[in-house]
Design an enzyme around this catalytic site. Structure first.
Site, short mmCIF file in Angstrom:
data_model
loop_
_atom_site.label_atom_id
_atom_site.label_comp_id
_atom_site.label_asym_id
_atom_site.label_seq_id
_atom_site.Cartn_x
_atom_site.Cartn_y
_atom_site.Cartn_z
N LYS A 85 4.55 1.12 9.76
CA LYS A 85 5.00 1.93 8.90
C LYS A 85 4.43 3.58 9.51
CE LYS A 85 3.75 0.03 4.64
NZ LYS A 85 2.08 0.37 3.24
N GLU A 145 0.79 -1.14 0.23
CA GLU A 145 0.49 -0.11 -0.31
C GLU A 145 1.48 1.58 0.33
OE1 GLU A 145 -3.11 0.77 3.80
OE2 GLU A 145 -3.62 2.03 2.53
N ARG A 159 5.78 -12.92 9.75
CA ARG A 159 5.99 -11.45 9.38
C ARG A 159 7.98 -11.46 9.88
NH1 ARG A 159 3.30 -7.12 9.71
NH2 ARG A 159 4.89 -6.10 10.58
#
Ligand code: ATP
Ligand code: MG
Length: 556
Positions: free
Chosen positions: A270, A34, A260
């Site tokens: 982020k 994104e 992850r």
């Protein structure tokens, strides 16, 4: 994914089975960021997996911007992500993809769901919707708008698109099961009304699809065979599959989840990274201390070292935290093998060689890389003054100190053995100069009198050298898990993560350094010119990494 002797990871097993059984003729993966921030080391892992698998199995990997959230996204992030993927050494198949280019198709598919009684326009507010949703242990309640007729839903949804209603006043929801044990299946929202300018579609839309309604269908449109994501999406998989089963999609991709990458002493969120930038705790997204790909690039980390690190961490379904020392190890390994050597004195101390003929200079020769003759030799100018590091001289010292001491000898690396005679001090008693003598005939030889040098120190010629600035970095966070013990992650910031040294002195050969070259400054570590601060008249070097791990020692 270079080491073929390594056992296959679970995704490789799945792919090999799918290729062997003919389930897929060729694999197609995608990396779906994104564009709402810069990529970080966790994304590097996802890039390495998706592009690496495609390369290993002769398939293709798309770069697809998952851009359904226009308020937080922008073109700067899009550009940075493209640059980072390429810098890591990967190229996407064909054109860049954007989920937003499927908005019209997704809208058609929303109408399809409505026509089949699988979606409805809901007038509950966000807050009401949360109340109706239920909890992990309690079933949700049906929305009062759930039984609207198909005609009514088609009309309301068309008018949502036409911009007749206020932001957030209505939504389109899938009609699945408010009692499902999986909350993602409790009539999830497919479309929200949001008047936001979109970086790709401009003001065409005032309704935007949800991530869930977009992702699987985008995969299907692009012919993705293996849609690889992180474990937090495992609970979304039933919904991913529900859309594919209930829509006339051209293909049926499959989602697979892996754990992850988490790394200690840093953050891979982020939101937190953006906060560090916005609140100016760091010097931008590409600050050399940041775990962003752009920060690591500016710091001088190599794409190979980052890929090797991803490989070392493996692909599993078990959550864990990787030691940042593993990344640092990968960088040292890569640079030790190929970085040319140079000498740079970070905290200079002048040494006057009293027996060296005045006005004489000479040129010495040194290997560019001591273990790799093929890299050639370099010239070093030498004269009656040299600089050594302040830490390399003491008036007195015990036997452990293998550097220059009054009355003792040391070898200047690639040059002569010298012996210290006198320490000259200023009014404050600080040593400002050392007077020393060259021991004759010691170029490449031990002294004839049998009194050997105690050690070897690096140096730079006092007559001909470059003045430069050197930036030393320590970990950005001092806590193993930033924010540990309930404190704000900002309270874990290391106040000494940046140490700027000016007045450093470097050998003349470094004049040739380009922004791409990483050097080993002998006895100090690995360094690269800083791409932001370096000017033609001002060299600024970033420390990529020290020669060995000093963190353990200093913080034991
Ligand atoms: P956000 O909180 O903004 O969603 P995100 O880190 O999930 O952040 P995306 O742009 O959605 O950002 O991530 C792109 C891809 O990278 C996704 O497939 C995601 O699963 C993967 N990814 C993100 N963080 C990690 C990580 N730490 N380790 C491995 N993969 C990651
Ligand atoms: Mg995400």
């Amino acid at each position: 994914m270079t080491d073929t002797a390594k056992p296959l990871n679970f995704i490789e097993h799945i792919i090999e089975d799918d290729l062997a059984s003919g389930k897929v003729p060729r694999i197609q993966t995608r990396f779906p960021p994104e564009p709402n921030g810069y990529l970080h080391i966790g994304h590097a892992k996802s890039i390495w997996i998706n592009f690496g698998l495609a390369a290993k199995y002769g398939g293709l990997c798309n770069l697809r911007f998952d851009d359904t959230n226009p308020e937080k996204e922008n073109e700067e992030y899009v550009e940075s992500i493209k640059r980072d993927v390429q810098w890591l050494g990967y190229q996407w198949a064909g054109d860049i993809q954007y989920s937003s280019s499927y908005f019209e198709q997704l809208y058609e598919w929303a109408l399809h769901l409505i026509r089949h009684g699988n979606a409805y326009v809901c007038d509950l507010t966000g807050e009401q919707m949360r109340e109706y949703r239920g909890t992990l242990t309690e079933a949700g309640k049906n929305s009062p708008w759930r039984e609207r007729s198909i005609e009514e839903n088609l009309d309301w949804f068309t008018r949502m698109r036409a911009g007749e209603f206020a932001d957030g006043s209505r939504s389109l929801r899938a009609k699945i099961d408010m009692a499902s044990p999986n909350i993602n299946m409790r009539d999830p929202v497919l479309y929200r009304i949001k008047r936001a300018h979109h970086h790709q579609t401009g003001d065409t839309w005032c309704i935007y699809p949800s991530y869930d309604f977009t992702h699987g269908q985008s995969d299907a449109l692009e012919g993705i065979t293996h849609s690889i994501c992180t474990l937090e999406f495992a609970d979304h998989r039933p919904l991913y599959e529900w859309f594919l089963a209930n829509l006339p999609v051209p293909a049926t991709p499959h989602q697979y989840e892996f754990s992850r990458l988490n790394v200690n002493y840093t953050v891979t969120s982020k939101r937190k990274l953006k906060q560090l930038v916005d609140d100016k705790h760091v010097d931008g997204w590409d600050d050399p201390r940041m775990p962003t790909i752009s920060g690591m690039r500016r710091r001088g980390f190599t794409p190979k070292a980052i890929r090797d690190f991803c490989d070392m961490t493996g692909v599993t379904k078990t959550e864990g935290v990787v030691d940042i020392g593993m990344l640092e190890y990968a960088i040292r390994e890569d640079l030790n093998a190929r970085a040319p050597r140079a000498m740079c004195v970070l905290r200079p101390l002048k040494v006057t060689l009293t027996n060296y003929p005045q006005a004489q200079t000479e040129t010495l020769s040194a290997p560019v890389h001591p273990q790799n003759e093929a890299m050639g030799r370099r010239e070093l100018s030498f004269s009656g003054t040299v600089y050594i590091d302040q830490a390399d001289f003491r008036e007195q010292a015990n036997k452990q100190y293998k550097r220059l001491v009054l009355g003792k000898r040391v070898r200047l690396r690639n040059a002569y053995v010298i012996e210290a005679d006198e320490a000259v001090k200023d009014a404050n008693g600080e040593i400002i100069e050392v007077k020393a003598r060259i021991i004759e005939n010691t170029l490449g030889k031990d002294p004839a009198d049998g009194v050997k040098a105690k050690g070897v120190v690096h140096w730079v010629d006092g007559e001909q050298h470059l003045n430069c600035e050197v930036r030393l970095y320590d970990r950005l966070f001092m806590d193993v898990a930033p924010g540990i013990g309930g404190k704000n992650f900002l309270d874990s910031l290391n106040p000494d993560s940046l140490n700027i040294l000016s007045g450093c002195k470097a050998e003349l050969n470094l004049q040739q350094a380009t922004l791409e070259d990483r050097y080993q400054f002998e006895r100090e570590g690995y360094f690269i010119l800083d791409s932001h601060y370096t000017r033609p008249d001002q060299l600024v070097f970033n420390q990529v990494i020290g020669l060995r791990d000093t963190w353990q020692k200093n913080n034991a």
